[in-house]
Design a protein around this motif. Structure first.
Motif, PDB file in Angstrom:
ATOM      1  N   ALA A  89      43.065  51.191  42.283  1.00 24.07           N
ATOM      2  CA  ALA A  89      43.136  49.978  43.101  1.00 24.07           C
ATOM      3  C   ALA A  89      44.495  49.930  43.788  1.00 24.07           C
ATOM      4  O   ALA A  89      45.504  50.289  43.191  1.00 24.07           O
ATOM      5  N   GLY A  90      44.500  49.500  45.025  1.00 22.09           N
ATOM      6  CA  GLY A  90      45.763  49.323  45.743  1.00 22.09           C
ATOM      7  C   GLY A  90      46.229  50.592  46.449  1.00 22.09           C
ATOM      8  O   GLY A  90      45.446  51.485  46.772  1.00 22.09           O
ATOM      9  N   ILE A  94      52.323  53.899  44.630  1.00 24.77           N
ATOM     10  CA  ILE A  94      53.103  52.696  44.328  1.00 24.77           C
ATOM     11  C   ILE A  94      52.701  52.256  42.917  1.00 24.77           C
ATOM     12  O   ILE A  94      51.597  51.719  42.714  1.00 24.77           O
ATOM     13  N   ASP A  96      51.672  54.125  40.868  1.00 18.15           N
ATOM     14  CA  ASP A  96      50.495  54.971  40.653  1.00 18.15           C
ATOM     15  C   ASP A  96      50.888  56.390  41.053  1.00 18.15           C
ATOM     16  O   ASP A  96      51.831  56.570  41.829  1.00 18.15           O
ATOM     17  N   PRO A 118      45.654  47.095  50.750  1.00 23.72           N
ATOM     18  CA  PRO A 118      46.131  46.207  49.685  1.00 23.72           C
ATOM     19  C   PRO A 118      47.237  46.809  48.813  1.00 23.72           C
ATOM     20  O   PRO A 118      47.204  47.987  48.479  1.00 23.72           O
ATOM     21  N   ALA A 121      52.128  43.989  44.979  1.00 20.87           N
ATOM     22  CA  ALA A 121      53.515  43.499  45.057  1.00 20.87           C
ATOM     23  C   ALA A 121      53.773  42.784  46.381  1.00 20.87           C
ATOM     24  O   ALA A 121      54.319  41.669  46.400  1.00 20.87           O
ATOM     25  N   PHE A 140      56.501  48.375  36.562  1.00 18.67           N
ATOM     26  CA  PHE A 140      56.375  47.826  35.202  1.00 18.67           C
ATOM     27  C   PHE A 140      57.725  47.873  34.495  1.00 18.67           C
ATOM     28  O   PHE A 140      58.451  48.864  34.592  1.00 18.67           O
ATOM     29  N   TYR A 165      55.480  44.286  38.024  1.00 17.73           N
ATOM     30  CA  TYR A 165      54.109  44.253  37.537  1.00 17.73           C
ATOM     31  C   TYR A 165      54.135  43.990  36.043  1.00 17.73           C
ATOM     32  O   TYR A 165      55.022  44.490  35.332  1.00 17.73           O
ATOM     33  N   ALA A 191      51.798  35.515  39.961  1.00 20.33           N
ATOM     34  CA  ALA A 191      50.595  35.687  40.777  1.00 20.33           C
ATOM     35  C   ALA A 191      49.561  36.434  39.950  1.00 20.33           C
ATOM     36  O   ALA A 191      49.793  37.575  39.550  1.00 20.33           O
ATOM     37  N   PHE A 222      48.730  40.717  36.650  1.00 16.91           N
ATOM     38  CA  PHE A 222      49.819  39.808  37.029  1.00 16.91           C
ATOM     39  C   PHE A 222      50.904  40.509  37.827  1.00 16.91           C
ATOM     40  O   PHE A 222      51.283  41.650  37.547  1.00 16.91           O
ATOM     41  N   VAL A 223      51.450  39.766  38.779  1.00  9.77           N
ATOM     42  CA  VAL A 223      52.719  40.143  39.409  1.00  9.77           C
ATOM     43  C   VAL A 223      53.676  38.985  39.138  1.00  9.77           C
ATOM     44  O   VAL A 223      53.305  37.820  39.265  1.00  9.77           O
TER      45      VAL A 223
HETATM   46  N1  SAM Z   1      49.021  50.828  43.289  1.00  6.07           N
HETATM   47  C1  SAM Z   1      48.736  49.444  42.977  1.00  6.07           C
HETATM   48  C2  SAM Z   1      49.185  48.554  44.127  1.00  6.07           C
HETATM   49  O1  SAM Z   1      49.340  49.052  45.238  1.00  6.07           O
HETATM   50  O2  SAM Z   1      49.344  47.351  43.932  1.00  6.07           O
HETATM   51  C3  SAM Z   1      49.377  49.030  41.663  1.00  6.07           C
HETATM   52  C4  SAM Z   1      48.835  49.770  40.487  1.00  6.07           C
HETATM   53  S1  SAM Z   1      49.564  49.347  38.976  1.00  6.07           S
HETATM   54  C5  SAM Z   1      48.943  50.638  37.968  1.00  6.07           C
HETATM   55  C6  SAM Z   1      48.548  48.019  38.425  1.00  6.07           C
HETATM   56  C7  SAM Z   1      49.321  46.712  38.349  1.00  6.07           C
HETATM   57  O3  SAM Z   1      49.374  46.097  39.638  1.00  6.07           O
HETATM   58  C8  SAM Z   1      48.645  45.676  37.459  1.00  6.07           C
HETATM   59  O4  SAM Z   1      48.988  45.857  36.093  1.00  6.07           O
HETATM   60  C9  SAM Z   1      49.223  44.388  37.998  1.00  6.07           C
HETATM   61  O5  SAM Z   1      50.523  44.152  37.510  1.00  6.07           O
HETATM   62  C10 SAM Z   1      49.282  44.699  39.500  1.00  6.07           C
HETATM   63  N2  SAM Z   1      48.027  44.271  40.137  1.00  6.07           N
HETATM   64  C11 SAM Z   1      47.038  45.061  40.595  1.00  6.07           C
HETATM   65  N3  SAM Z   1      46.026  44.310  41.104  1.00  6.07           N
HETATM   66  C12 SAM Z   1      46.410  43.027  40.972  1.00  6.07           C
HETATM   67  C13 SAM Z   1      45.809  41.781  41.308  1.00  6.07           C
HETATM   68  N4  SAM Z   1      44.603  41.718  41.877  1.00  6.07           N
HETATM   69  N5  SAM Z   1      46.492  40.645  41.022  1.00  6.07           N
HETATM   70  C14 SAM Z   1      47.710  40.697  40.426  1.00  6.07           C
HETATM   71  N6  SAM Z   1      48.316  41.848  40.102  1.00  6.07           N
HETATM   72  C15 SAM Z   1      47.681  42.997  40.372  1.00  6.07           C
END
Ligand code: SAM
Length: 235
Positions: A89-90, A94, A96, A118, A121, A140, A165, A191, A222-223
């Motif tokens: 996801a995302g 980043i 990841d 998306p 952060a 993190f 994160y 958030a 969470f963020v």
């Molecule tokens: N690469 C991803 C990005 O671009 O945001 C982040 C991946 S990281 C492994 C996953 C962390 O992102 C989660 O533990 C959380 O802290 C944050 N996160 C991802 N999705 C989220 C969401 N929908 N709402 C809040 N925090 C989110």
């Protein structure tokens, strides 16, 4: 295999709402010879939701395998392959895996591009109501309390918004440690579940936000954002 010139495309995927997957991202995935992703089941499901049929080689690309695969994948690109990298996801690379593959491609003079989208952060920063002109993103925090406290101490006199994160298991501990270092008046934003059904954005002093987070569900993602020293919400 596409012989028009290989390239790596970093494809951002939704962090909670399928509607956030861009047409360009979908186009890149459909044109891929190779799809590298963290968990192939998660990414296949995403494609399935969008009813996309792709005829690509799937490769599981994780932190543990990144070193070896960065070489293998950049070699495929050098031979003309269209390689797509996706996170669960995302935005890839980043908090990841991804940067090693990008670095390998750059060092071989291979094309790297992206279909942006998306990122938790940046989304959290934009909806937080905290100053967004200067920020530090730190991913993190370390799991050990002493290391977390040390990091927070370093941010005590910050002139930027700090973005991190946090997992659902540690969100309360994180905010309690923040209270210990920054004190009750420091402005923060929590958030939760951005773009999802139970999206919650709580901004205020640590003294008001911590009890609200304690009272509500701590399930989900969470963020946490911490404002710079001296920032007041309603000056
Ligand atoms: N690469 C991803 C990005 O671009 O945001 C982040 C991946 S990281 C492994 C996953 C962390 O992102 C989660 O533990 C959380 O802290 C944050 N996160 C991802 N999705 C989220 C969401 N929908 N709402 C809040 N925090 C989110």
């Amino acid at each position: 295999m596409n012989t028009a010139g290989g390239k790596l495309t970093l494809v951002a995927t939704p962090i909670g709402n399928l509607g956030d997957w861009s047409p360009r991202a979908i186009e890149a995935v459909c044109a891929a010879d190779v799809i590298a992703c963290e968990d192939t089941r998660v990414s296949r499901k995403l494609l399935h939701h969008k009813e996309l049929q792709v005829d690509a080689e799937w490769i599981s690309y994780r932190e543990e395998t990144e070193h070896a695969l960065a070489n293998t994948l950049s070699e495929k690109i050098a031979q003309g392959a269209q390689v797509v990298l996706m996170a669960d996801a995302g935005t890839p690379a980043i908090s990841d895996p991804g940067f090693r593959l990008v670095r390998a491609c750059h060092s071989r003079g291979l094309k790297v591009t992206a279909t942006p989208g998306p990122n938790a952060a940046i989304l959290a920063l934009s909806v937080s109501g905290l100053p967004s002109d200067r920020f530090l993103f730190t991913g993190f925090l370390p799991p050990k309390k002493a290391a977390r406290l040390r990091f927070f101490s370093e941010q005590l006199n910050a002139e930027h918004t700090t973005i991190l994160y946090e997992s659902c298991h540690r969100i309360l501990k994180c905010l309690e440690d923040a209270l210990e270092i920054f004190g009750p008046a420091r402005c923060v934003c929590v958030a939760r579940e951005l773009t999802k059904l139970h999206e919650t954005i709580t901004t205020g002093s640590l003294a008001t936000v911590l009890p609200l987070v304690k009272k509500s569900s701590q399930k989900g993602e969470f963020v946490v954002l911490i404002a710079k020293l001296g920032y007041e919400l309603n000056p």
